[in-house]
Each structure stands twice: as C-alpha cells, then as structure tokens.
Motif scaffolding. Structure first.
Motif, PDB file in Angstrom:
ATOM      1  N   ARG A  81       3.142 -16.221 -28.638  1.00  0.00           N
ATOM      2  CA  ARG A  81       1.954 -16.031 -29.473  1.00  0.00           C
ATOM      3  C   ARG A  81       1.794 -17.236 -30.403  1.00  0.00           C
ATOM      4  NH1 ARG A  81       4.027 -11.143 -28.519  1.00  0.00           N
ATOM      5  NH2 ARG A  81       5.772 -11.614 -29.869  1.00  0.00           N
ATOM      6  N   GLN A 233      12.809 -11.151 -17.643  1.00  0.00           N
ATOM      7  CA  GLN A 233      11.427 -10.796 -17.979  1.00  0.00           C
ATOM      8  C   GLN A 233      11.006  -9.547 -17.237  1.00  0.00           C
ATOM      9  OE1 GLN A 233       9.897 -11.857 -20.376  1.00  0.00           O
ATOM     10  NE2 GLN A 233      10.835 -13.809 -20.824  1.00  0.00           N
ATOM     11  N   GLN A 297       1.059  -2.147 -22.583  1.00  0.00           N
ATOM     12  CA  GLN A 297       0.058  -3.184 -22.933  1.00  0.00           C
ATOM     13  C   GLN A 297      -1.327  -2.644 -23.230  1.00  0.00           C
ATOM     14  OE1 GLN A 297       1.733  -5.622 -23.583  1.00  0.00           O
ATOM     15  NE2 GLN A 297       3.246  -6.109 -22.033  1.00  0.00           N
ATOM     16  N   ASP A 335       5.480  -2.072 -25.631  1.00  0.00           N
ATOM     17  CA  ASP A 335       4.662  -3.134 -26.234  1.00  0.00           C
ATOM     18  C   ASP A 335       3.203  -2.849 -25.919  1.00  0.00           C
ATOM     19  OD1 ASP A 335       7.028  -4.478 -26.761  1.00  0.00           O
ATOM     20  OD2 ASP A 335       6.741  -6.003 -25.208  1.00  0.00           O
ATOM     21  N   SER A 369      -3.319 -13.051 -28.630  1.00  0.00           N
ATOM     22  CA  SER A 369      -3.300 -14.448 -29.053  1.00  0.00           C
ATOM     23  C   SER A 369      -3.598 -15.326 -27.836  1.00  0.00           C
ATOM     24  CB  SER A 369      -1.907 -14.741 -29.624  1.00  0.00           C
ATOM     25  OG  SER A 369      -1.690 -16.111 -29.781  1.00  0.00           O
TER      26      SER A 369
HETATM   27  N1  SAM Z   1       8.218  -9.704 -19.635  1.00  0.00           N
HETATM   28  C1  SAM Z   1       8.040  -8.717 -20.594  1.00  0.00           C
HETATM   29  C2  SAM Z   1       7.043  -7.679 -20.103  1.00  0.00           C
HETATM   30  O1  SAM Z   1       6.223  -7.960 -19.261  1.00  0.00           O
HETATM   31  O2  SAM Z   1       7.076  -6.603 -20.641  1.00  0.00           O
HETATM   32  C3  SAM Z   1       7.598  -9.195 -21.956  1.00  0.00           C
HETATM   33  C4  SAM Z   1       7.516 -10.592 -22.280  1.00  0.00           C
HETATM   34  S1  SAM Z   1       6.641 -11.072 -23.693  1.00  0.00           S
HETATM   35  C5  SAM Z   1       7.797 -12.226 -24.290  1.00  0.00           C
HETATM   36  C6  SAM Z   1       6.786  -9.776 -24.870  1.00  0.00           C
HETATM   37  C7  SAM Z   1       5.491  -9.149 -25.253  1.00  0.00           C
HETATM   38  O3  SAM Z   1       4.647 -10.089 -25.877  1.00  0.00           O
HETATM   39  C8  SAM Z   1       4.652  -8.622 -24.118  1.00  0.00           C
HETATM   40  O4  SAM Z   1       5.082  -7.374 -23.670  1.00  0.00           O
HETATM   41  C9  SAM Z   1       3.268  -8.564 -24.702  1.00  0.00           C
HETATM   42  O5  SAM Z   1       3.013  -7.321 -25.322  1.00  0.00           O
HETATM   43  C10 SAM Z   1       3.311  -9.642 -25.771  1.00  0.00           C
HETATM   44  N2  SAM Z   1       2.467 -10.795 -25.424  1.00  0.00           N
HETATM   45  C11 SAM Z   1       2.613 -11.642 -24.383  1.00  0.00           C
HETATM   46  N3  SAM Z   1       1.604 -12.539 -24.378  1.00  0.00           N
HETATM   47  C12 SAM Z   1       0.814 -12.251 -25.448  1.00  0.00           C
HETATM   48  C13 SAM Z   1      -0.392 -12.811 -25.976  1.00  0.00           C
HETATM   49  N4  SAM Z   1      -0.984 -13.849 -25.408  1.00  0.00           N
HETATM   50  N5  SAM Z   1      -0.923 -12.257 -27.094  1.00  0.00           N
HETATM   51  C14 SAM Z   1      -0.336 -11.195 -27.686  1.00  0.00           C
HETATM   52  N6  SAM Z   1       0.784 -10.620 -27.233  1.00  0.00           N
HETATM   53  C15 SAM Z   1       1.364 -11.140 -26.114  1.00  0.00           C
END
Ligand code: SAM
Ligand code: SF4
Length: 473
Positions: A81, A233, A297, A335, A369
C-alpha cells in the motif's frame, strides 16, 4: 510458462566465500561493525530480514537498534500500500541526518518497494545518500553486493533484475524471536489479484523442496522453537509447481507428526484454494492451531470478479461454514479492501452483510491504494476519498462490535496458552491461545517459551487477560 532457474551450488559457494572473506576482515577490526536491519510489511519480509541478519552475522557484523550507532543500515521495504511506502521513505529521509553525523555510515534499501522501477528512479534522484539498492530477487547475492558497496570509490549500486524468480536454499538465518519461527515454504504469487503489486515484485510462485522444509522444521523444533509459522502468499497452492504428490495438507501432516512440544500455524490461505482436504487435515492434526487467516476482500460478487479473486461470496460462506462445522472452536480472521475502484454503496453493503453474518474473530480493513502497473489502478474510480473513508469507518464500527463480543465470549474459559514474550510492564507477559488471541497475564519471564493452562479473566476489543492455573485448579 514462467522462466524459473535454480541458483547453482557454485554461485551459492561464491557468496559463502565472500562472507568468509568479510568475516575475516571484520574479525581483524578492534570491534565488529554494527548493522541495523529495519523491516516494513508482512511476515515474508520479516523472514527475509532474518536471512539478511543471518548473512550479516556470518560476515562478522554485530547488531544495534540505533540508527545513529549503526555502520550499516538495511531498510527492507514493502509496496503493498502507498502508506507503507511513505513510511519507509520518511524514515529513509530522516537517515540523511544520521549519515551527515557519521559520513562513513552505509545505507542499503531492499525489498518490494525498490523492486519497482519507478521507485528506484525516485531513490536515485531524491535520496543521493543511499549507497545500495537491491530488489527481491537479489537477496541471495547480498554478500557480493555488500562487498562491492564497501569498496572505496565504488559509486552507488542499483541491482534489481526483472525475472520470474529463482530457486535457492540454505541461506543462513538469524531468528529475531526465540519462541516463534517463520518458515517460508514458497515465494512469489501467481494469482494477479487486480489490485495487488505482489506478483509483480515477488515473481512467480516457487515452492521450496519438501525435504528442505521438513529438515528446517526439524531443526527449529530441536532448537526449542515452540511455534512454527509456515509462510507463503497462498500456502494452499504449495507444491503445484513441483509436479510431485506433495501438497500443503501433506506438509502439515508431516510436520504435525514430528516429535516435540510445539504448535504449527500458517499464513496466508487463498479462499479459492482452501479445500475440504485442508480443513479436514487441520482438524485431524493436533499440533495445528485452531486459526485460519482467510482473506475475503469483498462481499460483492461483481467486485470479487473485478478483483480477479476466483470465488463468490457464497463460495466463501460455504467454505467458512464447512470449516466451522468440522472445528467449532476455529477462529477465522480475514482481510477486506474498502473503496476498490467503482465499488458502489450497494456493493459495499454486501461486505457489511458478510462481516455481520460470518463474525470474524479479527478483521484487517484496508482502504484501497492504487498500485502502479496493476489493472485496478487503470479502472475508473468515481468515488471520493471522503466517501470511501465514511464506508471504512462504518465497517470498522461494525467489526469492533463483533470483535468485542467474540472476545468477551472467551472470558471464564480455560485454555492452553503459549507464553511468548514480556509485556509492556515488569512482571507482565504476553501469550497466544490456539485461536491466536493476544493474551496479557502476570508471571515470571522464566515462563517464556512454555505452554500453560490459563483462565481468561477479561477482554477488550483487541486482547484478553488471563491468570495461570495453579496445580489442582
Ligand atoms: N496473499 C495474501 C492474500 O491473498 O490473502 C495477502 C497478501 S497482501 C500482502 C495482504 C493484504 O493486503 C491483502 O489481503 C489485501 O487485503 C491487502 N492489499 C493488497 N493490495 C492492496 C491494495 N492495493 N490496496 C489496499 N489493500 C491491499
Ligand atoms: Fe496479492 Fe492476490 Fe497474490 Fe495475495 S493472492 S499476494 S492479494 S495477488
């Protein structure tokens, strides 16, 4: 087909040779040089930093938490983010002062943020005192890059290959904690959720070889770690790229069967790959804790499709219900992203409904983001920041009420807890229940690293308090 190469034994041996050379040089100095490794972002980054520290230790470095004292600062960055990038950049900005006071100090940046070309440009232009920048695929080459950086008149070094990924094993590790150990089982991601930068900065999915994971787990248990946290991941797709019979459930069973007093956790599970077999394996493995982090999500099917998540709200509900039927005491955390491009008020209501209905033990809420180069960043986004913030605040309110009630339901119960650290005041300790709830209690630091029975005596939205049971209780 992704182009994934294995790093050769000769290449790794060349890095070990450099480590030995630097270790000999550092041993000849009156005192070891000091390094500070500062980490942003997820547990994967924590695990990478433990490898950076392991290599630094093997090169004769000592460690400090003070940037003023450090001879070498390594900032391991996150790109998920904008906020994480701004925080890292703010702290790197502040390092210009420390470096002015100590001109021989060296500063290195690594990790996901600097794997992005536009961010490397920014560092080149606006942070001239940064000496070394290396991307996520260069981790195993850190000794070589460090040695180059330490040469006089070497100029600034920027190294970040744009590749699908490489396989390698056996980097030295210096664990930060002595109770909980991160154990990465795979790298990269193939899912390309439309909002997410991870597949671009971490490359294609590569599973580690099962025998090296099992060996590492055995070693961690022998060293006395009590909690082994398997990281990836999308752990549920473990093994798909190896072509063998081993999958994630197999891995859980194998580690579960190892001798020793320890528990097993894992993160993250993608709902589309979370199978009945996974939940059945969790239920059957007594060392696998009763917690799954299963990010949903969004609760709306159009938004989920636009996110490229590969499941619907209904599929998610069914999987959660199946898991809870098998394991009634299972904690599910998740999340959620608020304000995905084009998400309407009505679509957001589906997220609220899902949160009210499923009652997560804990929810990590993120404001969308935009990330450079991802499909979502190019989607029309007519809603204002204020509208999105209002939704975010409302969701937080709904979840806080749920969290408070879920936490209060633990009061009066007795759990086996793992005492994992000292609390914020002398005589206070922290612990985790099988559900991964944070617990505060009183006790001696000698108890850290032990499993004890405790009665939950109080709760807040975020944590529980407990007292240890005495013998005969
Ligand atoms: N690989 C994991 C999954 O798919 O559940 C999560 C990886 S990410 C590091 C962790 C969290 O960040 C995600 O589950 C998502 O909710 C959030 N995230 C990822 N990209 C984002 C973005 N562009 N804006 C806001 N939140 C984001
Ligand atoms: Fe990002 Fe999706 Fe991969 Fe998770 S599964 S790292 S959210 S692309």
């Amino acid at each position: 087909m992704p182009q994934i190469r294995s790093v050769t034994e000769e290449e790794l041996a060349a890095q070990r040779e450099i480590m030995a050379r630097l270790a000999a040089e550092n041993a000849a100095r009156p005192a070891p040089p000091l390094a500070w490794v500062d980490t942003y972002g997820c547990q994967q980054n924590e695990a990478d930093s433990e490898r950076i520290r392991g290599m630094l230790r093997d090169m004769g470095y000592g460690f400090t938490e003070s940037e003023a004292e450090a001879d070498l600062i390594v900032v391991n960055t996150c790109a998920v983010r904008g906020h994480a990038e701004l925080r890292a950049l703010g702290n790197v900005g502040a390092l210009s002062h420390t470096k002015r006071a100590k001109p021989e100090q060296r500063i290195a940046l690594c990790g996901c943020m600097v794997q992005q070309p536009h961010m490397r440009e920014k560092i080149k232009e606006s942070y001239p005192y940064v000496d070394l920048v290396f991307g996520t695929h260069e981790l195993w080459r850190f000794p070589e890059l460090l040695e180059r950086m330490l040469r006089p008149h070497r100029g600034r070094i920027f190294e970040a290959r744009d590749i699908d990924g490489e396989r390698y094993e056996g980097l030295p590790v210096l664990h930060k904690d002595r109770v909980r150990a991160w154990l990465p089982i795979m790298a990269g991601c193939n899912n390309f959720c439309s909002y997410c930068v991870v597949p671009y900065v971490r490359g294609r999915e590569r599973s580690r070889r099962p025998e090296t994971i099992l060996e590492e787990a055995r070693q961690l248990i022998a060293e006395g770690f009590r909690e082994i946290y398997l990281l990836g991941q999308n752990v549920n797709s473990y093994g798909k790229d190896l072509g063998g019979p081993e999958d994630f459930a197999w891995l859980l069973e194998k580690i579960n069967a190892m001798e020793g007093e320890f528990v097993l956790r894992f993160m993250t599970s993608h709902p589309k790959d979370a199978t009945e077999r996974l939940f059945e394996t969790m239920a059957a493995c007594e060392k696998v804790e009763r917690h799954i982090h299963l990010p949903f999500q969004s609760g709306n099917d159009r938004v989920l499709r636009a996110m490229n998540r590969g499941y619907t709200g209904e599929v998610y509900r069914k999987k959660a219900a199946f898991a809870r039927r098998l394991m009634p005491d299972l904690a599910i955390t998740s999340d959620v992203i608020v304000g995905f491009p084009g998400e309407t008020d009505e679509e957001f209501e589906d997220t609220i409904r899902l949160v009210e209905e499923l009652r997560f033990d804990m929810l990590f809420t993120f404001l969308y983001s935009p990330r450079v180069g991802t499909p979502a960043a190019a989607m029309p986004d007519p809603f204002t920041k204020e509208q999105k913030q209002a939704r975010f605040d409302r969701l937080l309110q709904v979840q806080n009420d749920v969290s408070r009630e879920m936490q209060a339901a633990h009061v009066g119960k007795t759990y086996r807890i793992l005492i994992d650290g000292e609390g914020d005041k002398p005589g206070r300790l922290t612990a985790r229940s099988s559900h991964n709830r944070l617990i505060h209690l009183e006790g001696s630091p000698a108890l850290i690293g032990s499993f004890r029975d405790a009665r939950i005596t109080g709760s807040t939205t975020w944590s529980l308090s407990a007292e240890l049971l005495k013998e005969g209780d």
